[in-house]
Design a protein around this motif. Structure first.
Motif, PDB file in Angstrom:
ATOM      1  N   MET A  93       4.492  40.669  12.484  1.00 57.17           N
ATOM      2  CA  MET A  93       3.225  40.735  11.756  1.00 57.17           C
ATOM      3  C   MET A  93       3.110  39.602  10.734  1.00 57.17           C
ATOM      4  O   MET A  93       2.008  39.131  10.452  1.00 57.17           O
ATOM      5  CB  MET A  93       3.052  42.103  11.100  1.00 57.17           C
ATOM      6  CG  MET A  93       2.804  43.219  12.123  1.00 57.17           C
ATOM      7  SD  MET A  93       2.229  44.789  11.410  1.00 57.17           S
ATOM      8  CE  MET A  93       3.676  45.274  10.462  1.00 57.17           C
ATOM      9  N   SER A  94       4.232  39.137  10.193  1.00 58.26           N
ATOM     10  CA  SER A  94       4.199  37.958   9.321  1.00 58.26           C
ATOM     11  C   SER A  94       3.747  36.738  10.111  1.00 58.26           C
ATOM     12  O   SER A  94       2.960  35.917   9.618  1.00 58.26           O
ATOM     13  CB  SER A  94       5.578  37.709   8.710  1.00 58.26           C
ATOM     14  OG  SER A  94       5.924  38.716   7.788  1.00 58.26           O
ATOM     15  N   LEU A 123       4.574  44.249   3.697  1.00 59.47           N
ATOM     16  CA  LEU A 123       4.386  43.078   4.555  1.00 59.47           C
ATOM     17  C   LEU A 123       4.201  41.813   3.727  1.00 59.47           C
ATOM     18  O   LEU A 123       4.711  40.744   4.090  1.00 59.47           O
ATOM     19  CB  LEU A 123       3.185  43.300   5.472  1.00 59.47           C
ATOM     20  CG  LEU A 123       2.800  42.128   6.371  1.00 59.47           C
ATOM     21  CD1 LEU A 123       3.963  41.723   7.281  1.00 59.47           C
ATOM     22  CD2 LEU A 123       1.565  42.470   7.203  1.00 59.47           C
ATOM     23  N   ALA A 124       3.488  41.906   2.617  1.00 60.67           N
ATOM     24  CA  ALA A 124       3.244  40.721   1.792  1.00 60.67           C
ATOM     25  C   ALA A 124       4.547  40.099   1.295  1.00 60.67           C
ATOM     26  O   ALA A 124       4.718  38.879   1.317  1.00 60.67           O
ATOM     27  CB  ALA A 124       2.354  41.085   0.602  1.00 60.67           C
ATOM     28  N   TRP A 125       5.482  40.947   0.840  1.00 58.63           N
ATOM     29  CA  TRP A 125       6.768  40.412   0.392  1.00 58.63           C
ATOM     30  C   TRP A 125       7.501  39.724   1.542  1.00 58.63           C
ATOM     31  O   TRP A 125       8.110  38.663   1.361  1.00 58.63           O
ATOM     32  CB  TRP A 125       7.638  41.529  -0.181  1.00 58.63           C
ATOM     33  CG  TRP A 125       7.085  42.250  -1.381  1.00 58.63           C
ATOM     34  CD1 TRP A 125       6.929  43.595  -1.532  1.00 58.63           C
ATOM     35  CD2 TRP A 125       6.642  41.668  -2.623  1.00 58.63           C
ATOM     36  NE1 TRP A 125       6.403  43.892  -2.764  1.00 58.63           N
ATOM     37  CE2 TRP A 125       6.227  42.727  -3.470  1.00 58.63           C
ATOM     38  CE3 TRP A 125       6.553  40.357  -3.100  1.00 58.63           C
ATOM     39  CZ2 TRP A 125       5.731  42.523  -4.744  1.00 58.63           C
ATOM     40  CZ3 TRP A 125       6.054  40.153  -4.391  1.00 58.63           C
ATOM     41  CH2 TRP A 125       5.657  41.216  -5.189  1.00 58.63           C
ATOM     42  N   ARG A 126       7.445  40.323   2.751  1.00 56.26           N
ATOM     43  CA  ARG A 126       8.114  39.710   3.904  1.00 56.26           C
ATOM     44  C   ARG A 126       7.412  38.423   4.336  1.00 56.26           C
ATOM     45  O   ARG A 126       8.051  37.444   4.717  1.00 56.26           O
ATOM     46  CB  ARG A 126       8.178  40.697   5.075  1.00 56.26           C
ATOM     47  CG  ARG A 126       9.134  41.882   4.856  1.00 56.26           C
ATOM     48  CD  ARG A 126      10.505  41.415   4.392  1.00 56.26           C
ATOM     49  NE  ARG A 126      11.519  42.439   4.387  1.00 56.26           N
ATOM     50  CZ  ARG A 126      11.977  43.068   3.303  1.00 56.26           C
ATOM     51  NH1 ARG A 126      11.434  42.830   2.121  1.00 56.26           N
ATOM     52  NH2 ARG A 126      12.967  43.942   3.393  1.00 56.26           N
ATOM     53  N   LEU A 127       6.095  38.413   4.291  1.00 60.62           N
ATOM     54  CA  LEU A 127       5.341  37.201   4.616  1.00 60.62           C
ATOM     55  C   LEU A 127       5.755  36.055   3.707  1.00 60.62           C
ATOM     56  O   LEU A 127       5.934  34.909   4.165  1.00 60.62           O
ATOM     57  CB  LEU A 127       3.842  37.477   4.477  1.00 60.62           C
ATOM     58  CG  LEU A 127       2.892  36.297   4.619  1.00 60.62           C
ATOM     59  CD1 LEU A 127       3.006  35.659   6.002  1.00 60.62           C
ATOM     60  CD2 LEU A 127       1.451  36.751   4.355  1.00 60.62           C
ATOM     61  N   ALA A 128       5.948  36.356   2.430  1.00 60.55           N
ATOM     62  CA  ALA A 128       6.356  35.325   1.473  1.00 60.55           C
ATOM     63  C   ALA A 128       7.792  34.866   1.702  1.00 60.55           C
ATOM     64  O   ALA A 128       8.177  33.779   1.242  1.00 60.55           O
ATOM     65  CB  ALA A 128       6.193  35.831   0.049  1.00 60.55           C
ATOM     66  N   MET A 129       8.587  35.665   2.404  1.00 64.27           N
ATOM     67  CA  MET A 129       9.948  35.262   2.768  1.00 64.27           C
ATOM     68  C   MET A 129       9.956  34.441   4.057  1.00 64.27           C
ATOM     69  O   MET A 129      10.603  33.401   4.140  1.00 64.27           O
ATOM     70  CB  MET A 129      10.850  36.485   2.948  1.00 64.27           C
ATOM     71  CG  MET A 129      11.104  37.293   1.706  1.00 64.27           C
ATOM     72  SD  MET A 129      12.280  38.652   1.985  1.00 64.27           S
ATOM     73  CE  MET A 129      13.839  37.756   1.995  1.00 64.27           C
ATOM     74  N   TYR A 130       9.218  34.918   5.057  1.00 63.45           N
ATOM     75  CA  TYR A 130       9.215  34.251   6.357  1.00 63.45           C
ATOM     76  C   TYR A 130       8.394  32.962   6.352  1.00 63.45           C
ATOM     77  O   TYR A 130       8.715  32.013   7.076  1.00 63.45           O
ATOM     78  CB  TYR A 130       8.668  35.198   7.428  1.00 63.45           C
ATOM     79  CG  TYR A 130       9.636  36.261   7.889  1.00 63.45           C
ATOM     80  CD1 TYR A 130      10.851  35.919   8.493  1.00 63.45           C
ATOM     81  CD2 TYR A 130       9.346  37.616   7.744  1.00 63.45           C
ATOM     82  CE1 TYR A 130      11.739  36.892   8.925  1.00 63.45           C
ATOM     83  CE2 TYR A 130      10.235  38.598   8.178  1.00 63.45           C
ATOM     84  CZ  TYR A 130      11.432  38.231   8.772  1.00 63.45           C
ATOM     85  OH  TYR A 130      12.321  39.194   9.206  1.00 63.45           O
ATOM     86  N   HIS A 131       7.314  32.924   5.566  1.00 61.82           N
ATOM     87  CA  HIS A 131       6.426  31.750   5.564  1.00 61.82           C
ATOM     88  C   HIS A 131       6.077  31.342   4.129  1.00 61.82           C
ATOM     89  O   HIS A 131       4.902  31.344   3.737  1.00 61.82           O
ATOM     90  CB  HIS A 131       5.161  32.050   6.362  1.00 61.82           C
ATOM     91  CG  HIS A 131       5.430  32.386   7.786  1.00 61.82           C
ATOM     92  ND1 HIS A 131       5.842  31.451   8.713  1.00 61.82           N
ATOM     93  CD2 HIS A 131       5.361  33.573   8.453  1.00 61.82           C
ATOM     94  CE1 HIS A 131       6.017  32.031   9.894  1.00 61.82           C
ATOM     95  NE2 HIS A 131       5.748  33.317   9.761  1.00 61.82           N
ATOM     96  N   PRO A 132       7.069  30.999   3.334  1.00 60.28           N
ATOM     97  CA  PRO A 132       6.818  30.705   1.915  1.00 60.28           C
ATOM     98  C   PRO A 132       5.882  29.512   1.704  1.00 60.28           C
ATOM     99  O   PRO A 132       5.193  29.445   0.676  1.00 60.28           O
ATOM    100  CB  PRO A 132       8.218  30.426   1.365  1.00 60.28           C
ATOM    101  CG  PRO A 132       9.033  30.014   2.560  1.00 60.28           C
ATOM    102  CD  PRO A 132       8.492  30.833   3.687  1.00 60.28           C
ATOM    103  N   GLU A 133       5.850  28.608   2.662  1.00 58.82           N
ATOM    104  CA  GLU A 133       5.018  27.411   2.504  1.00 58.82           C
ATOM    105  C   GLU A 133       3.525  27.737   2.521  1.00 58.82           C
ATOM    106  O   GLU A 133       2.700  26.926   2.076  1.00 58.82           O
ATOM    107  CB  GLU A 133       5.346  26.393   3.608  1.00 58.82           C
ATOM    108  CG  GLU A 133       4.801  26.718   4.993  1.00 58.82           C
ATOM    109  CD  GLU A 133       5.577  27.808   5.740  1.00 58.82           C
ATOM    110  OE1 GLU A 133       5.167  28.138   6.865  1.00 58.82           O
ATOM    111  OE2 GLU A 133       6.590  28.301   5.205  1.00 58.82           O
TER     112      GLU A 133
END
Length: 338
Positions: A93-94, A123-133
């Motif tokens: 989902m990220s 999900l937001a915390w994981r999104l910021a880990m998987y796609h920090p850019e």
């Protein structure tokens, strides 16, 4: 007085769709401010909600000059509801959110602000880990960051340690889905119960220590937090694909655990490199404010924290003025405004 809310069919909102692969299509709403946007804000809703759950925040964000993107999350509303549990993993989902961000013009040189509630926050915390850019900043309601773990803890063991999450066992199994899907009346009762409605005798239709309460489901009155128009909209949207998709978010614990084992190796040294804010609800029976204790250790650029004491889990619609104030203060500092 509550701040202005979006209407169900609000003319300020455009409706779009994006294909993200594997036969999955996301529905999202897009609201543009006048003039050049100060920032693009991606809003992720939780369970059981829809993009319309952000109805009090979108008009306010427009007044701040922000461009707002609000998807129906996977399994919800007009977004696809695949049967495959793997598609509901935080990693997948990220990646899906990555494609949405890029579709609306987000990039490493133009990252977006991510706002989220409940499962959307996880999900937001994981999104910021998987796609920090792609992430400029994060603000979340009710759900703190949970570091990836080196050992996958079964849901049953997690619930034994945290009985306020017992409802997750019902959601992960077939029972809750079956109960709420028996008829349109049961679906409406489910939504009334989830938004805090009670019977004429004051009995709940949902208890986090139990889950849905079958004998009360058809007796629950409409919650004061939702208007008849909004409830009708939710019933209609949930009737599209049923509850399999929303419940699938609870069925991916082992999948997420396996996916995150590589992240867990470096978890002790991990720090978010973006500004962040976490607001908890004082009356949330499961996601209690103390869960935010010690969160500062995960944020290199600091973490703004707060609690809205009178707020229930439905903080965005229960206390929208206070939520908007916190968002405004956070974005003002982020955007360098006075």
């Amino acid at each position: 007085m509550a701040p202005e809310a979006l209407l169900v069919d609000d003319p300020r909102v455009e409706h779009h769709f994006i294909d993200v692969g594997h036969g999955i299509r996301y529905h999202y709403q897009l609201a543009n401010p006048r003039g050049h946007p100060a920032a693009t804000v991606l809003l992720l809703h939780g369970w059981p909600d829809l993009a319309h759950g952000w109805r009090f925040q979108v008009p306010y964000l427009l007044t701040l000059g922000c461009r707002v993107v609000i998807p129906d999350m996977l399994g919800y509303g007009q977004t696809s509801a695949p049967d495959s549990l793997a598609q509901y993993s935080m990693k997948n989902m990220s990646d899906q959110m990555m494609q949405l961000i890029r579709a609306v013009g987000g990039s490493s040189s133009s990252p977006v602000v991510v706002g989220a509630h409940d499962w959307g926050a996880f999900l937001a915390w994981r999104l910021a880990m998987y796609h920090p850019e792609l992430v400029r900043a994060v603000f979340c309601f009710c759900v703190p960051f949970t570091p990836p773990q080196p050992v996958v803890l079964p849901l049953e063991d997690f619930v034994k340690k945290n009985p306020a999450f017992t409802y997750q066992l019902q959601n992960a199994g077939p029972e809750a889905e079956a109960l709420a899907s028996q008829s349109p009346a049961h679906l409406q009762g489910f939504l009334n119960a989830m938004f805090g409605g009670v019977t004429t005798d004051g009995l709940p239709g949902f208890d986090p220590y139990v889950g849905l309460i079958p004998e009360n489901l058809l007796k629950v009155q409409r919650s004061p937090l939702v208007t008849p128009e909004v409830l009708k909209h939710y019933v209609s949207e949930y009737s599209r694909n049923g509850l399999r998709g929303p419940m699938n978010w609870y069925r991916t614990r082992s999948i997420n655990g396996e996916d995150e084992l590589p992240l867990a190796k470096d978890a002790s040294e991990f720090l978010f490199q973006v500004p962040a804010m976490l607001i908890m609800a004082g009356q949330d029976a499961a996601l209690t404010p103390d869960l935010a204790d010690g969160q500062e250790q995960f944020f290199a650029k600091g973490l703004k924290k707060g609690v809205i004491p009178e707020a229930s889990h439905w903080i965005l619609i229960h206390c929208p003025e206070e939520c908007n104030r916190h968002i405004g203060e956070f974005l003002s500092e982020l955007l360098g405004r006075d």
